[in-house]
Design a protein around this motif. Sequence first.
Motif, PDB file in Angstrom:
ATOM      1  N   MET A  27      -3.076  90.752  76.515  1.00 38.44           N
ATOM      2  CA  MET A  27      -1.894  90.573  77.380  1.00 38.44           C
ATOM      3  C   MET A  27      -2.222  89.596  78.509  1.00 38.44           C
ATOM      4  SD  MET A  27       0.187  93.460  79.557  1.00 38.44           S
ATOM      5  CE  MET A  27      -1.243  93.845  80.550  1.00 38.44           C
ATOM      6  N   LYS A  28      -1.347  88.614  78.685  1.00 44.25           N
ATOM      7  CA  LYS A  28      -1.558  87.631  79.750  1.00 44.25           C
ATOM      8  C   LYS A  28      -1.207  88.248  81.098  1.00 44.25           C
ATOM      9  CE  LYS A  28      -0.161  82.969  81.189  1.00 44.25           C
ATOM     10  NZ  LYS A  28      -1.473  82.339  81.167  1.00 44.25           N
ATOM     11  N   LEU A  29      -2.100  88.075  82.063  1.00 40.49           N
ATOM     12  CA  LEU A  29      -1.867  88.551  83.419  1.00 40.49           C
ATOM     13  C   LEU A  29      -1.850  87.374  84.382  1.00 40.49           C
ATOM     14  CD1 LEU A  29      -4.236  91.662  83.549  1.00 40.49           C
ATOM     15  CD2 LEU A  29      -1.768  91.662  83.179  1.00 40.49           C
ATOM     16  N   LEU A  30      -1.037  87.478  85.411  1.00 38.79           N
ATOM     17  CA  LEU A  30      -0.999  86.435  86.431  1.00 38.79           C
ATOM     18  C   LEU A  30      -2.239  86.539  87.314  1.00 38.79           C
ATOM     19  CD1 LEU A  30       2.743  86.774  87.471  1.00 38.79           C
ATOM     20  CD2 LEU A  30       1.763  84.967  86.059  1.00 38.79           C
ATOM     21  N   PRO A  31      -2.799  85.409  87.742  1.00 39.45           N
ATOM     22  CA  PRO A  31      -3.953  85.468  88.652  1.00 39.45           C
ATOM     23  C   PRO A  31      -3.533  85.993  90.017  1.00 39.45           C
ATOM     24  CG  PRO A  31      -3.180  83.203  88.424  1.00 39.45           C
ATOM     25  CD  PRO A  31      -2.409  84.017  87.429  1.00 39.45           C
ATOM     26  N   VAL A  32      -4.484  86.564  90.743  1.00 37.82           N
ATOM     27  CA  VAL A  32      -4.234  87.079  92.091  1.00 37.82           C
ATOM     28  C   VAL A  32      -4.729  86.062  93.116  1.00 37.82           C
ATOM     29  CG1 VAL A  32      -4.740  88.907  93.757  1.00 37.82           C
ATOM     30  CG2 VAL A  32      -4.438  89.470  91.335  1.00 37.82           C
ATOM     31  N   ILE A  33      -3.852  85.642  94.013  1.00 34.14           N
ATOM     32  CA  ILE A  33      -4.219  84.734  95.101  1.00 34.14           C
ATOM     33  C   ILE A  33      -4.410  85.571  96.364  1.00 34.14           C
ATOM     34  CG2 ILE A  33      -3.600  82.652  96.385  1.00 34.14           C
ATOM     35  CD1 ILE A  33      -3.774  82.157  93.380  1.00 34.14           C
ATOM     36  N   ASP A  34      -5.637  85.664  96.843  1.00 35.21           N
ATOM     37  CA  ASP A  34      -5.929  86.426  98.056  1.00 35.21           C
ATOM     38  C   ASP A  34      -5.659  85.538  99.271  1.00 35.21           C
ATOM     39  OD1 ASP A  34      -6.959  87.950 100.149  1.00 35.21           O
ATOM     40  OD2 ASP A  34      -8.617  88.728  98.942  1.00 35.21           O
ATOM     41  N   MET A  35      -4.720  85.965 100.128  1.00 37.31           N
ATOM     42  CA  MET A  35      -4.309  85.155 101.275  1.00 37.31           C
ATOM     43  C   MET A  35      -5.100  85.464 102.540  1.00 37.31           C
ATOM     44  SD  MET A  35      -0.170  84.860 100.708  1.00 37.31           S
ATOM     45  CE  MET A  35       0.225  86.497 101.350  1.00 37.31           C
ATOM     46  N   THR A  36      -6.098  86.336 102.447  1.00 40.74           N
ATOM     47  CA  THR A  36      -6.840  86.780 103.627  1.00 40.74           C
ATOM     48  C   THR A  36      -7.482  85.625 104.376  1.00 40.74           C
ATOM     49  OG1 THR A  36      -7.322  88.873 102.489  1.00 40.74           O
ATOM     50  CG2 THR A  36      -8.629  88.354 104.447  1.00 40.74           C
ATOM     51  N   ALA A  37      -8.156  84.738 103.651  1.00 47.63           N
ATOM     52  CA  ALA A  37      -8.850  83.615 104.297  1.00 47.63           C
ATOM     53  C   ALA A  37      -7.854  82.674 104.974  1.00 47.63           C
ATOM     54  CB  ALA A  37      -9.699  82.861 103.281  1.00 47.63           C
ATOM     55  N   TYR A  38      -6.697  82.465 104.348  1.00 44.84           N
ATOM     56  CA  TYR A  38      -5.687  81.589 104.956  1.00 44.84           C
ATOM     57  C   TYR A  38      -5.140  82.211 106.240  1.00 44.84           C
ATOM     58  CZ  TYR A  38      -1.678  78.576 105.634  1.00 44.84           C
ATOM     59  OH  TYR A  38      -0.783  77.690 106.187  1.00 44.84           O
ATOM     60  N   LEU A  39      -4.918  83.516 106.233  1.00 43.25           N
ATOM     61  CA  LEU A  39      -4.408  84.190 107.428  1.00 43.25           C
ATOM     62  C   LEU A  39      -5.336  83.995 108.623  1.00 43.25           C
ATOM     63  CD1 LEU A  39      -3.218  87.532 105.787  1.00 43.25           C
ATOM     64  CD2 LEU A  39      -1.759  85.947 107.048  1.00 43.25           C
ATOM     65  N   ALA A  40      -6.643  83.894 108.371  1.00 46.09           N
ATOM     66  CA  ALA A  40      -7.619  83.762 109.456  1.00 46.09           C
ATOM     67  C   ALA A  40      -7.553  82.408 110.152  1.00 46.09           C
ATOM     68  CB  ALA A  40      -9.030  83.992 108.905  1.00 46.09           C
ATOM     69  N   VAL A  41      -7.001  81.400 109.473  1.00 40.70           N
ATOM     70  CA  VAL A  41      -7.000  80.042 110.050  1.00 40.70           C
ATOM     71  C   VAL A  41      -5.614  79.461 110.251  1.00 40.70           C
ATOM     72  CG1 VAL A  41      -9.255  79.559 108.999  1.00 40.70           C
ATOM     73  CG2 VAL A  41      -7.174  78.889 107.790  1.00 40.70           C
ATOM     74  N   MET A  42      -4.563  80.149 109.787  1.00 42.90           N
ATOM     75  CA  MET A  42      -3.233  79.528 109.728  1.00 42.90           C
ATOM     76  C   MET A  42      -2.717  79.065 111.096  1.00 42.90           C
ATOM     77  SD  MET A  42      -0.827  82.877 108.910  1.00 42.90           S
ATOM     78  CE  MET A  42       0.715  81.991 109.114  1.00 42.90           C
ATOM     79  N   ASP A  43      -3.035  79.797 112.156  1.00 47.07           N
ATOM     80  CA  ASP A  43      -2.530  79.418 113.482  1.00 47.07           C
ATOM     81  C   ASP A  43      -3.228  78.189 114.062  1.00 47.07           C
ATOM     82  OD1 ASP A  43      -0.710  81.493 113.467  1.00 47.07           O
ATOM     83  OD2 ASP A  43      -2.092  82.892 114.437  1.00 47.07           O
ATOM     84  N   LYS A  44      -4.337  77.768 113.462  1.00 48.50           N
ATOM     85  CA  LYS A  44      -5.084  76.623 113.977  1.00 48.50           C
ATOM     86  C   LYS A  44      -4.798  75.339 113.205  1.00 48.50           C
ATOM     87  CE  LYS A  44      -8.828  79.943 114.759  1.00 48.50           C
ATOM     88  NZ  LYS A  44     -10.174  80.369 114.301  1.00 48.50           N
ATOM     89  N   LEU A  45      -3.929  75.420 112.214  1.00 48.05           N
ATOM     90  CA  LEU A  45      -3.718  74.278 111.332  1.00 48.05           C
ATOM     91  C   LEU A  45      -2.706  73.292 111.886  1.00 48.05           C
ATOM     92  CD1 LEU A  45      -3.494  76.132 107.898  1.00 48.05           C
ATOM     93  CD2 LEU A  45      -5.480  74.930 108.850  1.00 48.05           C
ATOM     94  N   ASP A  46      -2.963  72.016 111.651  1.00 47.69           N
ATOM     95  CA  ASP A  46      -2.014  70.952 111.946  1.00 47.69           C
ATOM     96  C   ASP A  46      -0.983  70.922 110.816  1.00 47.69           C
ATOM     97  OD1 ASP A  46      -0.901  68.112 111.987  1.00 47.69           O
ATOM     98  OD2 ASP A  46      -2.150  68.108 113.783  1.00 47.69           O
ATOM     99  N   GLY A  47       0.229  70.494 111.115  1.00 49.44           N
ATOM    100  CA  GLY A  47       1.277  70.514 110.096  1.00 49.44           C
ATOM    101  C   GLY A  47       1.245  69.363 109.122  1.00 49.44           C
ATOM    102  N   PRO A  82      -3.572  91.466 103.205  1.00 51.17           N
ATOM    103  CA  PRO A  82      -4.191  92.680 103.743  1.00 51.17           C
ATOM    104  C   PRO A  82      -3.302  93.426 104.732  1.00 51.17           C
ATOM    105  CG  PRO A  82      -5.188  90.715 104.708  1.00 51.17           C
ATOM    106  CD  PRO A  82      -4.311  90.242 103.588  1.00 51.17           C
ATOM    107  N   ARG A  83      -2.255  92.779 105.235  1.00 52.86           N
ATOM    108  CA  ARG A  83      -1.346  93.437 106.173  1.00 52.86           C
ATOM    109  C   ARG A  83      -0.358  94.371 105.470  1.00 52.86           C
ATOM    110  NH1 ARG A  83       1.071  88.041 108.642  1.00 52.86           N
ATOM    111  NH2 ARG A  83       1.348  87.814 106.380  1.00 52.86           N
ATOM    112  N   CYS A  84      -0.270  94.264 104.132  1.00 52.26           N
ATOM    113  CA  CYS A  84       0.689  95.049 103.350  1.00 52.26           C
ATOM    114  C   CYS A  84      -0.085  95.991 102.435  1.00 52.26           C
ATOM    115  CB  CYS A  84       1.579  94.122 102.518  1.00 52.26           C
ATOM    116  SG  CYS A  84       2.453  92.867 103.489  1.00 52.26           S
ATOM    117  N   SER A  85      -0.227  97.222 102.840  1.00 54.58           N
ATOM    118  CA  SER A  85      -1.088  98.161 102.124  1.00 54.58           C
ATOM    119  C   SER A  85      -0.334  98.872 101.001  1.00 54.58           C
ATOM    120  CB  SER A  85      -1.657  99.196 103.087  1.00 54.58           C
ATOM    121  OG  SER A  85      -0.625 100.052 103.556  1.00 54.58           O
ATOM    122  N   ALA A  86      -1.104  99.326 100.012  1.00 55.98           N
ATOM    123  CA  ALA A  86      -0.533 100.128  98.928  1.00 55.98           C
ATOM    124  C   ALA A  86       0.057 101.417  99.476  1.00 55.98           C
ATOM    125  CB  ALA A  86      -1.613 100.434  97.890  1.00 55.98           C
ATOM    126  N   GLU A  87      -0.567 101.972 100.525  1.00 56.26           N
ATOM    127  CA  GLU A  87      -0.083 103.221 101.112  1.00 56.26           C
ATOM    128  C   GLU A  87       1.310 103.071 101.707  1.00 56.26           C
ATOM    129  OE1 GLU A  87      -4.263 103.270 100.488  1.00 56.26           O
ATOM    130  OE2 GLU A  87      -3.081 101.869 101.735  1.00 56.26           O
TER     131      GLU A  87
END
Length: 366
Positions: free
Chosen positions: A1-21, A56-61
């Motif tokens: 069965m084909k599964l979609l890959p998981v893109i972990d956004m954690t690393a992007y969240l750590a730097v997003m506020d410092k990025l130039d547009g 990581p801000r959206c938990s399974a719980e």
Amino acid sequence: MKLLPVIDMTAYLAVMDKLDGEPSKLKEQLGPELTESCKQLARVLSEAGAVVVKDPRCSAEENEQFIEMMERYYETPVEYKRPQERPSLRYQVGITPEKVEVPRAMVDEKLQEKIRAMCNSKESQPATLTGPDLKWRYMWSVGPRPSKTQFKELNADPVIPEGFPGWVETMNSWGYKMMAATEVVAEMLAIGYGLPKDAFTSLMKQGPHLLGPTGSDLQSYGQEGAVLAGYHFDTHFLTIHGKSRFPGLNLWLKNGQKIEGVIPEGCLLVQAGKQIEYLTAGDCMAGLHEVIVTDKTIEAIKQAKEQNRSLWRVSSTFFAHIASDAVLKPLGHFAESPLASNYPPLYAGELMEEEFTFLNLKGNEA
């Protein structure tokens, strides 16, 4: 069965506020790994119409807590739910009862042609449609709305059920987390497509974003093959939701292959809507999908009965929109696409109003 890959956004969240547009500076600021993550996100969404992400801000719980509250709501008598109906507002706030919304494939000739083209491959065909969807849906407004708009029914105030403890707090908590997650997805997509990082998020400001959890009564419609939400695509910008307690979601890739919409624990599924198709001149097509009762759904129903759990199938779905009064048209280099002429400029609200007619959600004139 084909599964979609998981893109972990954690690393992007750590730097997003410092990025130039600006795209020219982003590659250097992000580094090769994050740049590739953004490109992969855009590539998978374009090829599959859907992608799995981890925020990581959206938990399974919290996803489970939200589903539990909606199970309690959907289990209430029909007489309790009916006062939350707003047909005059195109069902864009409050409850939409079962057997109201018509699957797009029942009325869309282009989708019907697509289904006929699958006649040689039963494995790729969607379930046969016999009438309106068997699902209920509650629409809850999330985020600020514009003070002036030509699309008032798309920007109405939320409807609050009477005597339901914790409703507003739970809806807002999950709704704002889903909105925040889609904003990060939208930034990463823009970077992956070689656009300024705010190319999409700037158009999302004051959009008619909606938390729209569905509820399907598997006590009544738990027979294998029952169509809870018929073959269709979503019209807004992006759809995002966590894992349901009952399987049944099928997705179609751009090449026509049907796959099961599997969401790993703690992850979110993002689906492309018609608005992003406009903005990318068809490079990212609106993702086709359905929700039906499968053999795996039947097994989950059996387990739920043994554990004395609810037999309502609830989705924790959020619909992210482009602002109603913003103009949809191919952005940046997508405007040079040979397919750009297929996407003439129109207001995002106009596209939504066309959809209401298709899906039998026109209601009474507001």
